[in-house]
Write a protein that holds these residues in place. Structure first.
Motif, PDB file in Angstrom:
ATOM      1  N   SER A  17      -5.479 -10.715   1.755  1.00 39.63           N
ATOM      2  CA  SER A  17      -5.829 -10.248   0.408  1.00 39.63           C
ATOM      3  C   SER A  17      -4.611  -9.561  -0.178  1.00 39.63           C
ATOM      4  CB  SER A  17      -7.022  -9.287   0.443  1.00 39.63           C
ATOM      5  OG  SER A  17      -6.698  -8.128   1.185  1.00 39.63           O
ATOM      6  N   GLY A  18      -4.476  -9.664  -1.476  1.00 38.53           N
ATOM      7  CA  GLY A  18      -3.351  -9.036  -2.155  1.00 38.53           C
ATOM      8  C   GLY A  18      -3.789  -8.490  -3.493  1.00 38.53           C
ATOM      9  N   GLU A  19      -3.035  -7.534  -3.966  1.00 38.36           N
ATOM     10  CA  GLU A  19      -3.278  -6.956  -5.296  1.00 38.36           C
ATOM     11  C   GLU A  19      -1.934  -6.917  -6.005  1.00 38.36           C
ATOM     12  OE1 GLU A  19      -5.629  -3.237  -7.344  1.00 38.36           O
ATOM     13  OE2 GLU A  19      -5.116  -3.127  -5.228  1.00 38.36           O
ATOM     14  N   TYR A  20      -1.929  -7.281  -7.278  1.00 35.32           N
ATOM     15  CA  TYR A  20      -0.690  -7.470  -8.021  1.00 35.32           C
ATOM     16  C   TYR A  20      -0.802  -6.907  -9.426  1.00 35.32           C
ATOM     17  CZ  TYR A  20      -1.070 -11.225  -4.610  1.00 35.32           C
ATOM     18  OH  TYR A  20      -1.301 -11.939  -3.469  1.00 35.32           O
ATOM     19  N   SER A  75       1.792  -2.240   1.034  1.00 35.44           N
ATOM     20  CA  SER A  75       1.198  -1.712   2.254  1.00 35.44           C
ATOM     21  C   SER A  75       0.574  -2.838   3.068  1.00 35.44           C
ATOM     22  CB  SER A  75       0.149  -0.651   1.915  1.00 35.44           C
ATOM     23  OG  SER A  75      -0.522  -0.238   3.081  1.00 35.44           O
ATOM     24  N   HIS A  76      -0.182  -3.691   2.423  1.00 32.17           N
ATOM     25  CA  HIS A  76      -0.804  -4.821   3.119  1.00 32.17           C
ATOM     26  C   HIS A  76       0.247  -5.865   3.496  1.00 32.17           C
ATOM     27  CE1 HIS A  76      -3.831  -7.647   4.380  1.00 32.17           C
ATOM     28  NE2 HIS A  76      -3.343  -8.549   3.555  1.00 32.17           N
ATOM     29  N   THR A  77       1.186  -6.104   2.631  1.00 33.95           N
ATOM     30  CA  THR A  77       2.218  -7.112   2.868  1.00 33.95           C
ATOM     31  C   THR A  77       3.035  -6.796   4.116  1.00 33.95           C
ATOM     32  OG1 THR A  77       2.341  -7.607   0.519  1.00 33.95           O
ATOM     33  CG2 THR A  77       4.232  -8.250   1.836  1.00 33.95           C
ATOM     34  N   VAL A  78       3.431  -5.544   4.302  1.00 36.02           N
ATOM     35  CA  VAL A  78       4.282  -5.186   5.443  1.00 36.02           C
ATOM     36  C   VAL A  78       3.530  -5.248   6.767  1.00 36.02           C
ATOM     37  CG1 VAL A  78       5.901  -3.795   4.098  1.00 36.02           C
ATOM     38  CG2 VAL A  78       3.971  -2.686   5.224  1.00 36.02           C
TER      39      VAL A  78
END
Length: 100
Positions: A52-55, A78-81
């Motif tokens: 999941s991602g937020e942009y 935070s989620h990406t790393v």
């Protein structure tokens, strides 16, 4: 990243996302400044679990408002790393197991 660096990073990983979906939560237009801001979320399934991602995307438009002259993208880092190292490790192990 510039376009070339982002393409080199993103194109190889995209096939590992299934059912990639983007949902736009809000769009804010500023005609006086020729800017548009978009808040969006994404989701997908992968071999290492759900993604999941937020942009937030900020589009700078030309005077006529019909072309994008600049794009800024802010990602939930935070989620990406945490997610991408897990995915890269899985793909490396899979490649080693199959001799790719």
């Amino acid at each position: 990243m510039d376009n070339a660096a982002y393409e080199a990073w993103f194109v190889p990983v995209m096939p590992h996302f299934k059912n990639f979906t983007v949902t736009v939560d809000d769009i804010i237009e500023d005609p006086g400044e020729n800017k548009v801001a978009i808040w969006a979320r994404s989701s997908a399934s992968t071999e290492v679990g759900p993604y999941s991602g937020e942009y937030v995307l900020i589009l700078y438009m030309n005077e006529g408002g019909d072309k994008i002259t600049k794009l800024l993208e802010f990602v939930d880092s935070s989620h990406t790393v945490t997610f991408f190292p897990k995915l890269w490790e899985h793909l490396a192990q899979k490649a080693n197991a199959t001799g790719e």
